[in-house]
Design an enzyme around this catalytic site. Structure first.
Site, PDB file in Angstrom:
ATOM      1  N   CYS A 210      16.574  32.053 -15.257  1.00  0.00           N
ATOM      2  CA  CYS A 210      15.855  30.893 -14.765  1.00  0.00           C
ATOM      3  C   CYS A 210      14.652  30.487 -15.618  1.00  0.00           C
ATOM      4  O   CYS A 210      14.821  30.004 -16.720  1.00  0.00           O
ATOM      5  CB  CYS A 210      15.473  31.082 -13.308  1.00  0.00           C
ATOM      6  SG  CYS A 210      15.313  29.515 -12.453  1.00  0.00           S
TER       7      CYS A 210
ATOM      8  N   HIS B   9      19.625  33.929  -9.826  1.00  0.00           N
ATOM      9  CA  HIS B   9      18.734  34.969  -9.287  1.00  0.00           C
ATOM     10  C   HIS B   9      19.518  35.768  -8.250  1.00  0.00           C
ATOM     11  O   HIS B   9      20.713  35.659  -8.117  1.00  0.00           O
ATOM     12  CB  HIS B   9      17.590  34.313  -8.523  1.00  0.00           C
ATOM     13  CG  HIS B   9      16.563  33.631  -9.336  1.00  0.00           C
ATOM     14  ND1 HIS B   9      15.613  34.321 -10.042  1.00  0.00           N
ATOM     15  CD2 HIS B   9      16.298  32.311  -9.524  1.00  0.00           C
ATOM     16  CE1 HIS B   9      14.808  33.422 -10.618  1.00  0.00           C
ATOM     17  NE2 HIS B   9      15.200  32.225 -10.316  1.00  0.00           N
TER      18      HIS B   9
END
Ligand code: GLN
Length: 249
Positions: free
Chosen positions: A93, A194
């Site tokens: 990310c 994630h």
């Protein structure tokens, strides 16, 4: 056998339990008698050539990204040399965004990137949040699925000819438009996923460990299979959730 793992900015880029990825790599290595040496890499810390077999950088809010982006960009030559020399890498990310050429955040500020991955990112108004499921082919003829969770304002666009990590089955992915997620550059992987990512995708943890060992040994060794009942269940639960929700909120 030993793997030296360098964790970039663990105190700044560590949301959604990204640190959990370290625990998985450590356990899966030690269950096979492989020593995993963990070394944090912070602001002003060098990335000495040849020192790391595996590099990791997690995700973070725009604020934390802005705090470390100049220092990370200054590490560009070392990081590119490390990956060119065959070190494996996982970027998640916010860290993934900063390994591209730049990240323009929601305030319009342009954060410098390392330019390792052939891509750039621009934050949009609406955050892309939800369960994600990808189809990946890291090895010729072998298809795996990758299940995780995404929460990002950034829309990432790969340069033409760049290789995505996978095809989006459910979720937004890089930009919610082109149907792709992440980026792959040899042994370097970037993704928005994630969760943390590796506990529910043990095949990717093993792929990273084998590629990190290849940095030392020349070839990726065949790792002994592990009894992954829990990991497989976690993968199935996350995959079904992504499917059910289509990964979009
Ligand atoms: N701050 C970045 C964004 O919003 C990355 C977020 C994250 O790492 N989850 O897109």
């Amino acid at each position: 056998m030993k793997v030296v793992l360098g964790h970039l900015y663990p105190d700044y880029l560590n949301i959604y339990a990204d640190r959990g990825n370290m625990a998985v790599l450590d356990r899966r290595a030690s269950w096979r008698g492989i020593e995993l040496e963990y070394r944090p890499i912070g602001v002003k810390d060098p990335v000495a050539r040849g020192e790391y077999d595996l590099l990791y950088i997690g995700g973070g809010q725009d604020r934390e990204q802005a705090l470390i982006a100049p220092d990370l960009a200054a590490k560009e030559p070392e990081l590119i040399a490390a990956v060119d020399d065959g070190a494996a890498l996982l970027a998640v990310c916010g860290g993934y965004q900063l390994l591209g050429s730049f990240y323009r955040d929601r305030s319009g500020a342009e954060l410098p990137g390392v330019g390792l991955f052939p891509l750039h990112t621009v934050a949009g108004e609406k955050r892309m949040i939800g369960d994600v499921l990808l189809e990946c082919r890291l090895e010729r003829g072998v298809t795996h699925t990758l299940a995780g969770f995404e929460n990002h304002a950034g829309r990432t666009f790969l340069d033409s000819g760049a290789e995505p990590l996978g095809r989006v089955v459910a979720g937004f992915g890089n930009n919610g438009e082109d149907g792709f997620e992440g980026c792959r550059l040899g042994r370097a992987i970037g993704t928005y996923l994630h969760g943390p990512l590796l506990p529910r995708n043990s095949w990717l943890a093993d792929w990273l460990l084998a590629e990190a060992l290849a940095h030392r040994l020349g070839e990726p060794p065949l790792l002994d299979p592990l009894p992954d009942d829990f990991e497989d269940d976690a993968h199935d639960v996350a995959s079904r959730r992504a499917y059910r929700r289509g990964g979009r909120y």
